[in-house]
Design a protein around this motif. Structure first.
Motif, PDB file in Angstrom:
ATOM      1  N   THR A   1       1.303  -0.793   0.049  1.00 45.84           N
ATOM      2  CA  THR A   1       0.439   0.204  -0.010  1.00 45.84           C
ATOM      3  C   THR A   1       1.257   1.541  -0.463  1.00 45.84           C
ATOM      4  OG1 THR A   1      -0.087  -0.116   2.322  1.00 45.84           O
ATOM      5  CG2 THR A   1      -2.109  -1.829   0.875  1.00 45.84           C
ATOM      6  N   PRO A   2       0.092   2.818  -0.812  1.00 49.83           N
ATOM      7  CA  PRO A   2       1.024   3.200  -0.147  1.00 49.83           C
ATOM      8  C   PRO A   2       1.389   3.875   0.986  1.00 49.83           C
ATOM      9  CG  PRO A   2      -0.944   4.212  -1.361  1.00 49.83           C
ATOM     10  CD  PRO A   2      -0.942   2.852  -1.229  1.00 49.83           C
ATOM     11  N   GLY A   3       0.608   3.937   1.523  1.00 49.53           N
ATOM     12  CA  GLY A   3       1.023   4.812   3.150  1.00 49.53           C
ATOM     13  C   GLY A   3       2.281   4.129   3.668  1.00 49.53           C
ATOM     14  N   ARG A   4       2.560   2.495   3.592  1.00 58.11           N
ATOM     15  CA  ARG A   4       3.282   1.778   3.733  1.00 58.11           C
ATOM     16  C   ARG A   4       5.083   2.125   3.246  1.00 58.11           C
ATOM     17  NH1 ARG A   4       4.111  -2.083   8.322  1.00 58.11           N
ATOM     18  NH2 ARG A   4       3.486  -0.625   9.365  1.00 58.11           N
ATOM     19  N   ILE A   5       4.780   1.710   1.606  1.00 55.10           N
ATOM     20  CA  ILE A   5       5.272   1.877   0.756  1.00 55.10           C
ATOM     21  C   ILE A   5       6.314   3.875   0.853  1.00 55.10           C
ATOM     22  CG2 ILE A   5       6.275   2.664  -1.474  1.00 55.10           C
ATOM     23  CD1 ILE A   5       3.870   0.697  -1.791  1.00 55.10           C
ATOM     24  N   LYS A   6       5.834   4.709   1.656  1.00 49.75           N
ATOM     25  CA  LYS A   6       5.942   6.368   1.752  1.00 49.75           C
ATOM     26  C   LYS A   6       6.473   5.871   2.961  1.00 49.75           C
ATOM     27  CE  LYS A   6       3.950   9.091   3.237  1.00 49.75           C
ATOM     28  NZ  LYS A   6       2.648  10.119   3.771  1.00 49.75           N
ATOM     29  N   GLU A   7       6.073   4.941   4.122  1.00 44.91           N
ATOM     30  CA  GLU A   7       6.820   5.241   4.983  1.00 44.91           C
ATOM     31  C   GLU A   7       8.343   4.692   5.150  1.00 44.91           C
ATOM     32  OE1 GLU A   7       6.586   6.528   8.068  1.00 44.91           O
ATOM     33  OE2 GLU A   7       5.307   8.056   6.576  1.00 44.91           O
ATOM     34  N   LEU A   8       8.201   3.875   3.584  1.00 50.00           N
ATOM     35  CA  LEU A   8      10.005   2.957   3.788  1.00 50.00           C
ATOM     36  C   LEU A   8      10.745   4.036   3.352  1.00 50.00           C
ATOM     37  CD1 LEU A   8       7.990  -0.606   3.319  1.00 50.00           C
ATOM     38  CD2 LEU A   8       9.710  -0.180   5.174  1.00 50.00           C
TER      39      LEU A   8
ATOM     40  N   LYS B   1      -3.935  10.810  -2.469  1.00 52.08           N
ATOM     41  CA  LYS B   1      -2.204  11.771  -1.946  1.00 52.08           C
ATOM     42  C   LYS B   1      -1.070  11.102  -1.667  1.00 52.08           C
ATOM     43  CE  LYS B   1      -2.089  14.663   2.346  1.00 52.08           C
ATOM     44  NZ  LYS B   1      -0.567  14.470   3.323  1.00 52.08           N
ATOM     45  N   GLU B   2      -1.372   9.814  -1.136  1.00 51.36           N
ATOM     46  CA  GLU B   2      -0.429   8.767  -0.475  1.00 51.36           C
ATOM     47  C   GLU B   2       0.521   8.597  -2.056  1.00 51.36           C
ATOM     48  OE1 GLU B   2      -1.128   7.202   3.551  1.00 51.36           O
ATOM     49  OE2 GLU B   2      -1.800   6.400   1.444  1.00 51.36           O
ATOM     50  N   VAL B   3       0.199   8.328  -3.469  1.00 50.07           N
ATOM     51  CA  VAL B   3       0.926   7.846  -3.808  1.00 50.07           C
ATOM     52  C   VAL B   3       1.654   8.785  -4.792  1.00 50.07           C
ATOM     53  CG1 VAL B   3       0.297   7.443  -6.898  1.00 50.07           C
ATOM     54  CG2 VAL B   3      -0.831   5.746  -4.961  1.00 50.07           C
ATOM     55  N   PHE B   4       0.744  10.112  -4.878  1.00 49.92           N
ATOM     56  CA  PHE B   4       1.416  12.084  -5.559  1.00 49.92           C
ATOM     57  C   PHE B   4       2.591  11.921  -4.679  1.00 49.92           C
ATOM     58  CE2 PHE B   4      -2.683  12.896  -7.510  1.00 49.92           C
ATOM     59  CZ  PHE B   4      -2.583  11.599  -8.874  1.00 49.92           C
TER      60      PHE B   4
END
Length: 245
Positions: free
Chosen positions: A178-185, A221-224
């Motif tokens: 998911t984009p949320g977790r990928i963004k945090e990593l 939002k997280e994807v962008f």
């Protein structure tokens, strides 16, 4: 000579007068309006459910980005956020399974996988809307992945520290999440995007409410945000390709 008695109006005549005026009862009107609203809602859902699905295109992503950033970015900044056409792979025309689509966009996967030895990175990243969907995608790509090492990149039941440690220890070829977790990593330095060669969005799949992942504001939002964390520059340097599944 007796005068004739005035005739009393018959029961039939007495009933005629009220029938000449029809009063609209407010209660009935409200009920009718509610029924109409309910009918309309049902009709919209039916249209979505029965309409011919249209596959996503690169233009759809470009337009979403423009709409998202237009309120707080200048014209020059918006131009910088435009993805080059050359970075887009052929989009899924809705005839593919995930494995067949990945084989089409990456025919040299086996060779790429064998040459990949960098930790804290993946060669291919697949972004979807939920952990449950990520598990479905992992199961459906068996024919493509072969001996590739696959990692689940979502928050459900998995702590981010565990994922960071696994990425540090292992060579991982495929990441699905998911984009949320990928963004945090990416933020925490656990996932380096530079070796990434393919970024695939689970674009066309719809949930029970008939929403695609990019229809959900938080996910969009997280994807962008991910795109601005290095993806855009990698696309412009032509080292990264984008696919819409």
């Amino acid at each position: 000579m007796r005068r004739p008695k005035s005739q009393k109006p018959s029961a039939q005549s007495r009933q005629v007068e009220p029938k000449e005026c029809f009063l609209i009862q407010p209660k009935e009107t409200n009920e009718d309006a509610t029924k109409t609203r309910k009918r309309k809602k049902k009709k919209i859902t039916d249209v979505l459910a029965k309409s011919e699905p249209k596959p996503g295109t690169p233009e759809d992503l470009q337009k979403l980005m423009k709409d998202y950033y237009s309120s707080n970015r200048s014209v020059i900044e918006l131009e910088e956020l435009t993805l080059p056409d050359s970075c887009f792979l052929k989009a899924n025309d809705l005839t593919h399974s995930l494995s067949s689509y990945l084989k089409e966009i990456c025919p040299k996967w086996v060779k790429l996988r064998k040459n990949h030895s960098e930790k804290k990175s993946v060669l291919m990243l697949i972004i979807c809307g939920s952990a449950i969907r990520a598990l479905e995608l992992i199961r459906s790509m068996t024919a493509f992945r072969g001996d590739s090492k696959v990692m689940k990149l979502f928050a459900k039941h998995i702590k981010i520290q565990e994922q960071v440690k696994l990425l540090e220890k292992r060579v991982v070829h495929l990441g699905v999440g998911t984009p949320g977790r990928i963004k945090e990593l990416i933020k925490q330095g656990g996932l380096n995007l530079n070796p990434l060669k393919f970024l695939v969005f689970d674009w066309n799949w719809r949930d029970q409410k008939l929403r695609r992942m990019m229809d959900i504001p938080e996910i969009r939002k997280e994807v962008f945000e991910i795109l601005e964390m290095g993806v855009l520059s990698l696309c412009k340097s032509e080292s990264l390709k984008l696919g819409l599944f």
